[in-house]
Design a protein around this motif. Structure first.
Motif, PDB file in Angstrom:
ATOM      1  N   MET A 190      64.213 -24.137  17.165  1.00 26.00           N
ATOM      2  CA  MET A 190      65.224 -23.569  16.265  1.00 26.00           C
ATOM      3  C   MET A 190      64.726 -22.299  15.574  1.00 26.00           C
ATOM      4  O   MET A 190      65.064 -22.033  14.423  1.00 26.00           O
ATOM      5  CB  MET A 190      65.635 -24.620  15.210  1.00 26.00           C
ATOM      6  CG  MET A 190      66.532 -25.700  15.760  1.00 26.00           C
ATOM      7  SD  MET A 190      68.143 -25.045  16.262  1.00 26.00           S
ATOM      8  CE  MET A 190      68.080 -25.274  18.025  1.00 26.00           C
ATOM      9  N   LYS A 227      63.041 -27.160   9.412  1.00 23.81           N
ATOM     10  CA  LYS A 227      63.944 -26.133   9.968  1.00 23.81           C
ATOM     11  C   LYS A 227      65.260 -26.774  10.406  1.00 23.81           C
ATOM     12  O   LYS A 227      66.340 -26.246  10.163  1.00 23.81           O
ATOM     13  CB  LYS A 227      63.240 -25.468  11.158  1.00 23.81           C
ATOM     14  CG  LYS A 227      63.427 -23.966  11.178  1.00 23.81           C
ATOM     15  CD  LYS A 227      62.656 -23.343  12.312  1.00 23.81           C
ATOM     16  CE  LYS A 227      61.480 -22.540  11.830  1.00 23.81           C
ATOM     17  NZ  LYS A 227      60.647 -22.021  12.923  1.00 23.81           N
ATOM     18  N   ASN A 264      63.765 -29.525  16.543  1.00 25.56           N
ATOM     19  CA  ASN A 264      62.694 -28.553  16.292  1.00 25.56           C
ATOM     20  C   ASN A 264      61.437 -29.315  15.894  1.00 25.56           C
ATOM     21  O   ASN A 264      61.523 -30.351  15.227  1.00 25.56           O
ATOM     22  CB  ASN A 264      63.092 -27.587  15.169  1.00 25.56           C
ATOM     23  CG  ASN A 264      62.163 -26.386  15.124  1.00 25.56           C
ATOM     24  OD1 ASN A 264      62.145 -25.579  16.053  1.00 25.56           O
ATOM     25  ND2 ASN A 264      61.362 -26.283  14.078  1.00 25.56           N
ATOM     26  N   ARG A 265      60.283 -28.780  16.327  1.00 21.68           N
ATOM     27  CA  ARG A 265      59.021 -29.472  16.034  1.00 21.68           C
ATOM     28  C   ARG A 265      58.890 -29.756  14.537  1.00 21.68           C
ATOM     29  O   ARG A 265      58.674 -30.883  14.132  1.00 21.68           O
ATOM     30  CB  ARG A 265      57.839 -28.620  16.534  1.00 21.68           C
ATOM     31  CG  ARG A 265      56.491 -29.222  16.236  1.00 21.68           C
ATOM     32  CD  ARG A 265      55.383 -28.349  16.746  1.00 21.68           C
ATOM     33  NE  ARG A 265      55.419 -26.996  16.150  1.00 21.68           N
ATOM     34  CZ  ARG A 265      54.517 -26.068  16.354  1.00 21.68           C
ATOM     35  NH1 ARG A 265      53.509 -26.305  17.172  1.00 21.68           N
ATOM     36  NH2 ARG A 265      54.607 -24.882  15.775  1.00 21.68           N
ATOM     37  N   SER A 266      59.054 -28.715  13.716  1.00 20.43           N
ATOM     38  CA  SER A 266      59.001 -28.977  12.269  1.00 20.43           C
ATOM     39  C   SER A 266      60.414 -29.329  11.799  1.00 20.43           C
ATOM     40  O   SER A 266      61.362 -28.555  12.001  1.00 20.43           O
ATOM     41  CB  SER A 266      58.425 -27.792  11.508  1.00 20.43           C
ATOM     42  OG  SER A 266      58.899 -26.595  12.043  1.00 20.43           O
ATOM     43  N   LYS A 306      54.634  -8.101  21.950  1.00 16.10           N
ATOM     44  CA  LYS A 306      54.415  -9.541  22.172  1.00 16.10           C
ATOM     45  C   LYS A 306      53.818  -9.851  23.541  1.00 16.10           C
ATOM     46  O   LYS A 306      53.556 -10.997  23.854  1.00 16.10           O
ATOM     47  CB  LYS A 306      55.730 -10.300  21.995  1.00 16.10           C
ATOM     48  CG  LYS A 306      56.001 -10.686  20.551  1.00 16.10           C
ATOM     49  CD  LYS A 306      57.087 -11.751  20.493  1.00 16.10           C
ATOM     50  CE  LYS A 306      57.099 -12.431  19.144  1.00 16.10           C
ATOM     51  NZ  LYS A 306      58.175 -13.432  19.054  1.00 16.10           N
ATOM     52  N   ILE A 328      61.414 -22.179  22.942  1.00 11.06           N
ATOM     53  CA  ILE A 328      60.172 -22.278  22.175  1.00 11.06           C
ATOM     54  C   ILE A 328      59.165 -21.249  22.660  1.00 11.06           C
ATOM     55  O   ILE A 328      59.357 -20.622  23.698  1.00 11.06           O
ATOM     56  CB  ILE A 328      59.574 -23.706  22.259  1.00 11.06           C
ATOM     57  CG1 ILE A 328      59.384 -24.118  23.719  1.00 11.06           C
ATOM     58  CG2 ILE A 328      60.448 -24.707  21.528  1.00 11.06           C
ATOM     59  CD1 ILE A 328      58.828 -25.495  23.878  1.00 11.06           C
ATOM     60  N   GLN A 329      58.118 -21.126  21.873  1.00 11.02           N
ATOM     61  CA  GLN A 329      57.100 -20.121  22.140  1.00 11.02           C
ATOM     62  C   GLN A 329      56.559 -20.235  23.571  1.00 11.02           C
ATOM     63  O   GLN A 329      56.243 -21.353  24.012  1.00 11.02           O
ATOM     64  CB  GLN A 329      55.962 -20.345  21.162  1.00 11.02           C
ATOM     65  CG  GLN A 329      55.139 -19.125  20.901  1.00 11.02           C
ATOM     66  CD  GLN A 329      54.219 -19.359  19.727  1.00 11.02           C
ATOM     67  OE1 GLN A 329      53.766 -20.484  19.482  1.00 11.02           O
ATOM     68  NE2 GLN A 329      53.933 -18.320  19.005  1.00 11.02           N
TER      69      GLN A 329
HETATM   70  P1  ATR Z   1      60.793 -16.289  17.953  1.00 11.11           P
HETATM   71  O1  ATR Z   1      60.090 -15.238  18.763  1.00 11.11           O
HETATM   72  O2  ATR Z   1      62.272 -16.343  18.179  1.00 11.11           O
HETATM   73  O3  ATR Z   1      60.414 -16.316  16.493  1.00 11.11           O
HETATM   74  P2  ATR Z   1      59.031 -18.131  19.353  1.00 11.11           P
HETATM   75  O4  ATR Z   1      57.763 -17.727  18.690  1.00 11.11           O
HETATM   76  O5  ATR Z   1      59.252 -17.740  20.779  1.00 11.11           O
HETATM   77  O6  ATR Z   1      60.296 -17.704  18.500  1.00 11.11           O
HETATM   78  O7  ATR Z   1      59.187 -19.718  19.264  1.00 11.11           O
HETATM   79  C1  ATR Z   1      59.129 -20.391  18.046  1.00 11.11           C
HETATM   80  C2  ATR Z   1      59.649 -21.820  18.267  1.00 11.11           C
HETATM   81  O8  ATR Z   1      58.740 -22.520  19.121  1.00 11.11           O
HETATM   82  C3  ATR Z   1      59.739 -22.607  16.974  1.00 11.11           C
HETATM   83  O9  ATR Z   1      60.898 -23.393  17.052  1.00 11.11           O
HETATM   84  C4  ATR Z   1      58.484 -23.464  17.029  1.00 11.11           C
HETATM   85  O10 ATR Z   1      58.559 -24.638  16.306  1.00 11.11           O
HETATM   86  P3  ATR Z   1      58.136 -24.686  14.760  1.00 11.11           P
HETATM   87  O11 ATR Z   1      59.338 -24.251  13.997  1.00 11.11           O
HETATM   88  O12 ATR Z   1      57.795 -26.107  14.508  1.00 11.11           O
HETATM   89  O13 ATR Z   1      56.956 -23.766  14.598  1.00 11.11           O
HETATM   90  C5  ATR Z   1      58.421 -23.751  18.506  1.00 11.11           C
HETATM   91  N1  ATR Z   1      57.085 -24.179  18.924  1.00 11.11           N
HETATM   92  C6  ATR Z   1      55.957 -23.430  18.956  1.00 11.11           C
HETATM   93  N2  ATR Z   1      54.930 -24.154  19.436  1.00 11.11           N
HETATM   94  C7  ATR Z   1      55.423 -25.382  19.711  1.00 11.11           C
HETATM   95  C8  ATR Z   1      54.855 -26.576  20.237  1.00 11.11           C
HETATM   96  N3  ATR Z   1      53.570 -26.646  20.599  1.00 11.11           N
HETATM   97  N4  ATR Z   1      55.664 -27.645  20.382  1.00 11.11           N
HETATM   98  C9  ATR Z   1      56.964 -27.582  20.039  1.00 11.11           C
HETATM   99  N5  ATR Z   1      57.572 -26.477  19.552  1.00 11.11           N
HETATM  100  C10 ATR Z   1      56.810 -25.407  19.389  1.00 11.11           C
END
Ligand code: ATR
Length: 467
Positions: free
Chosen positions: A11, A38, A33-35, A259, A74-75
């Motif tokens: 999210m 949010k 979402n992991r956390s 990035k 997600i990331q």
């Molecule tokens: P943006 O570039 O849009 O900011 P991103 O960095 O590509 O986003 O991805 C961020 C998302 O990946 C977040 O939802 C993050 O979860 P958190 O809000 O808990 O940080 C999620 N994310 C990153 N690492 C993760 C993991 N190991 N497991 C699950 N979700 C993860």
């Protein structure tokens, strides 16, 4: 309980806005979402919407109707593998998992193979458009399982950007091709941004234009051949003042980060031996921008040219910059699409370049009128070697190359760094040269390493005892 039609994991900005977009098209959406904070925040902000929060992956997956459609936002990197492995025990054969992030295409190829063996359809989808695009309609580049794509096609068509009633989404090809095309898209975005920034340098430092003049120039340009999202936002940037009445652009530090997709595409061009010089220079330009401390030292030690007061005819030079920018952009796209062609052959993706240019026309960051022309040229010739040699682009090149040369020359004379413009004209001249200087390179390689050389008058490999 009523099953939801789509599940979105992640999210952050893109995932959140895509979930809202999907909901706005009438789908019931499960989110995770992991956390958890949010997720709670999103639900409290969107109470009237058909978005349903989950705090446990098993319940999240079981909330979805079959075949399940799970969108991962997600990331990029190992987080994707972790999440895939966490949801795998709850998925069933025929479910579709979509990675909509900026994953490296080689990782997508591996994940595709891994999930295929388990009967899960995996789609690596490039999604471009930033926050606004995700919410209102992005450009989507899905690659991977074709069967999986048919299951999610209507969803993607509904949520994507539209141009002339056509959705800016099309099945790209097997395994990692969707993420590959997104990587090329991002590289082109780096090139466009660098060329625009170099035009700004010229307008500001050589023509002494102020912010309002620069904004008006970009505004004029946006009405013609250069019409594009990036020119539009650039025009707006130069107008924007902070609450003290100062132009924000003048307070922004001149360091630009990245990035990683620009680096990937540059590395890939070396691997596939396809010159992608303009985009690569744009990546390097960001690295130089980040050497601020060194630049401050070097500025005190290294001289630039002494510049006499100029009597430029501003209007004429502004038109030359416009032409140089348009031709630079064409050269950048020609390089990007040539790399796509190489990759298509290497990975047997059978990419449809006309369709790719066509879906880039709306929703994504590089949307531009130029893409209509690119799409037309590929429609006329699917096996095109290079955009520069097509009727429309060769005509423009022949009209505008003098302006590009003039802008490069004047920039160099004035000590203004324009790596993207320089690489554009070097590629142009290199590409159109019938006799290069590589005969000497061959001779040198044979001289010091007995690498042999080929001749223009005889077939075979030759070696000379040079000493
Ligand atoms: P943006 O570039 O849009 O900011 P991103 O960095 O590509 O986003 O991805 C961020 C998302 O990946 C977040 O939802 C993050 O979860 P958190 O809000 O808990 O940080 C999620 N994310 C990153 N690492 C993760 C993991 N190991 N497991 C699950 N979700 C993860």
């Amino acid at each position: 309980m009523l099953k939801k039609q789509v599940g979105v994991i992640g999210m952050a900005v893109m995932g959140y806005n895509l979930a809202l977009n999907i909901e706005s098209k009438g789908y019931l959406v499960s989110i995770f979402n992991r956390s958890h904070e949010k997720t709670k925040e999103i639900i409290s902000k969107n109470q009237e919407k058909k978005i349903f929060p989950y705090f446990n992956l098993k319940e999240f997956i079981f909330s979805l109707e079959k075949p399940r459609k799970v969108l991962l936002m997600i990331q990029a990197g190992c987080a994707i593998d972790n999440v895939i492995n966490s949801i795998l025990p709850y998925l069933e054969k025929g479910d579709v998992v979509i990675d909509g992030g900026n994953s490296f295409y080689q990782d997508t190829i591996i994940r595709n193979r891994y999930l295929e063996k388990k009967g899960i359809y995996f789609i690596g989808a490039g999604i471009s458009g930033g926050e606004e695009g995700a919410l209102k309609g992005p450009c989507i580049m899905p690659g991977g399982s074709r069967k999986g794509y048919f299951i999610i096609e209507s969803l993607f068509k509904n949520i994507s950007a539209k141009i002339n009633n056509q959705s800016c989404v099309d099945y790209i090809g097997e395994n990692g091709s969707g993420h590959y095309v997104k990587m090329i898209h991002n590289g082109i975005e780096y090139g466009d941004m660098q060329l625009i920034s170099e035009s700004y340098s010229f307008l500001k430092n050589i023509l002494n234009c102020n912010n309002i003049e620069i904004s008006n120039i970009f505004s004029d340009w946006n009405k013609g051949e250069l019409n594009s999202y990036l020119i539009e936002i650039t025009k707006n940037i130069f107008n924007k003042k902070d609450n003290k009445g100062n132009y924000i652009i003048d307070s922004i530090l001149d360091e630009a980060s990245s990035k990683g997709t620009g680096k990937w595409v540059s590395q890939n061009s070396l691997e596939l031996e396809e010159p992608l010089s303009l985009i690569t220079e744009s990546v390097f330009a960001r690295y130089i921008s980040n050497m601020k401390n060194q630049r401050i030292i070097a500025n005190k030690k290294l001289n630039g040219p002494y510049i006499k007061k100029n009597n430029f005819v501003k209007k004429e030079l502004i038109e030359k910059i416009r032409q140089a920018l348009y031709l630079g952009k064409i050269i950048s796209y020609a390089q990007g699409f040539s790399l796509l062609r190489k990759a298509s052959e290497k990975y047997n993706w059978k990419l449809n370049f006309q369709s790719i240019a066509s879906i880039f026309r709306s929703g994504c960051i590089i949307r531009a009128s130029l893409l209509d022309k690119i799409s037309e040229e590929y429609e006329n010739n699917k096996n095109l070697l290079n955009l520069l040699i097509t009727p429309y682009f060769s005509k423009i090149s022949n009209l505008y190359h003098i302006s590009l040369r003039d802008i490069v020359s004047l920039s160099v004379i004035h000590g203004i760094s324009v790596p993207a413009f320089c690489s554009a004209i070097s590629y142009y001249d290199g590409y159109r040269s019938i006799n290069s200087n590589a005969n000497l390179i061959q001779a040198q390689r044979d001289y010091f390493g007995s690498h042999t050389y080929k001749r223009i008058d005889q077939i075979g490999s030759f070696h000379t005892q040079w000493v």
